[in-house]
Design an enzyme around this catalytic site. Sequence first.
Site, PDB file in Angstrom:
ATOM      1  N   LYS A 119      -3.131  -7.472 -12.010  1.00  0.00           N
ATOM      2  CA  LYS A 119      -3.359  -7.716 -10.587  1.00  0.00           C
ATOM      3  C   LYS A 119      -2.537  -8.915 -10.172  1.00  0.00           C
ATOM      4  CE  LYS A 119      -5.992  -5.953  -7.296  1.00  0.00           C
ATOM      5  NZ  LYS A 119      -6.489  -4.576  -7.159  1.00  0.00           N
ATOM      6  N   ASP A 153      -2.572  -3.792  -2.161  1.00  0.00           N
ATOM      7  CA  ASP A 153      -4.009  -4.099  -2.204  1.00  0.00           C
ATOM      8  C   ASP A 153      -4.353  -4.679  -0.827  1.00  0.00           C
ATOM      9  OD1 ASP A 153      -6.386  -4.253  -4.097  1.00  0.00           O
ATOM     10  OD2 ASP A 153      -6.341  -6.302  -3.416  1.00  0.00           O
TER      11      ASP A 153
END
Length: 431
Positions: A105, A145
Amino acid sequence: MENADIFSDAIRRLGQASKIAQIDPEVLERLKYPRASLQVSIPVRMDDGSLRVFEGYRVRYDDSRGPGKGGIRFHPQVSLDEVKALAFWMTCKCAVVGIPFGGAKGGVTVNPKELSRLELERLSRSFIRQIADFIGPETDVPAPDVYTNAMIMGWMMDEYSKLRRQRMPAVITGKPIPLGGSLGRDDATGRGAYYCIKELESRRNWQPSEMRVAVQGFGNAGQHVAQLLHKDGYKVVAVSDSQGAIYQPDGFDVPSLIYMKNESRRLKAVYCDGSVCESVHAEKISNAELLELDVDLLIPAALENQITAENAEHIKAPVIIEVANGPITSEADEILGRKGALIVPDILANAGGVTVSYFEWVQNKAGYYWSLEEVHEKLHTIMVREFGNVYELMTDEQTDMRTAAYALALRRIGAAISAHGTGSYFSSDEA
Ligand code: NAD
């Protein structure tokens, strides 16, 4: 819940699942720590000529099953702890749907709404320059995201390709279609959740017309799952966004709601104050009330930590589909479990998005692009297979679906770690 707590909460759940997964305790120990974390400063020339320096992160949590995979978030609250927790979730999510990726991430601490479009582009390109040696089609593959989108992925791919002096679409997914994006990526998360619901429907002999559904968060994922269910005859009786919720016991015409929401950007417009919505009769309720409605299916599709120890006792829905990441805290999980609720966990229910990201990576590497029907069919195959695996494990072990999903993920990650050669893996000089 603080970000560091989200991470420990996730690790705690792993502990419960490891008893069922029966994996080597050293694998569990390895998974308590990210493999590599990178913190960078990102200098950006602003439109007024001044220089601002932003902080950014990329965490590769585990790459035993393949390159790291996970989005890049632009948000004022981004921190290393948050990115670490999200990267851990991605590791489990990729394992539970059996796609050959580890978890990663990234994020930049910024409020993108305060930047001009050109500043946003400079920030995106500068971030990629700082993390370029950390990512790559075979090492770590980012995606969109919160507050990042296809346009930003396009800039990032372009910047990375310039650095490498060759076109490299497979470095990032969620790109615009003309730059190598996959058909079917836009509704993949909602569609994956819908396929899970259809599997439950056949196992539990549901009659769609008798099923009342409430959706918290009528954004990308929430709208798509609501639309697909509506098409099949399910009654979507309540939806909400950050402005509030609306309730109609007879069920909404979901395509009209989507039209109105997208026209006005807010569900407020369907509170029947304006001419366009006079045909929609709805009661205005709060988001808290939506969660506690007497419905058959509750779909949290907004934010994390929505069902907590405070409201879990009041939740009436017997089935909850976690489209958002982490909408139920572990304390609430226990309360709901005692009440007999079935929860389809986030790492399975919202894995349709990363699965189609995987398809995009495969298509980029092959240079051969699939039709929308092929994407849907392949997504359906994976979701049905892995839903079945998790459901079977839950039944066999007489546990809840979340623990079963984590146990399945752990078994797969553990098997990959062992296959790398367990002896050298745990030696102190292993790369
Ligand atoms: P989105 O921004 O399109 O939609 C989010 C919606 O939630 C918006 O309508 C917003 O108004 C609403 N919302 C915000 N605060 C709310 C509140 N307090 N109460 C009710 N509604 C509120 O985002 P999305 O892409 O649909 O993502 C939704 C969730 O699904 C997130 O948790 C995200 O992490 C998760 N998710 C999304 C994807 C994807 O591919 N889109 C993949 C995996 C997980």
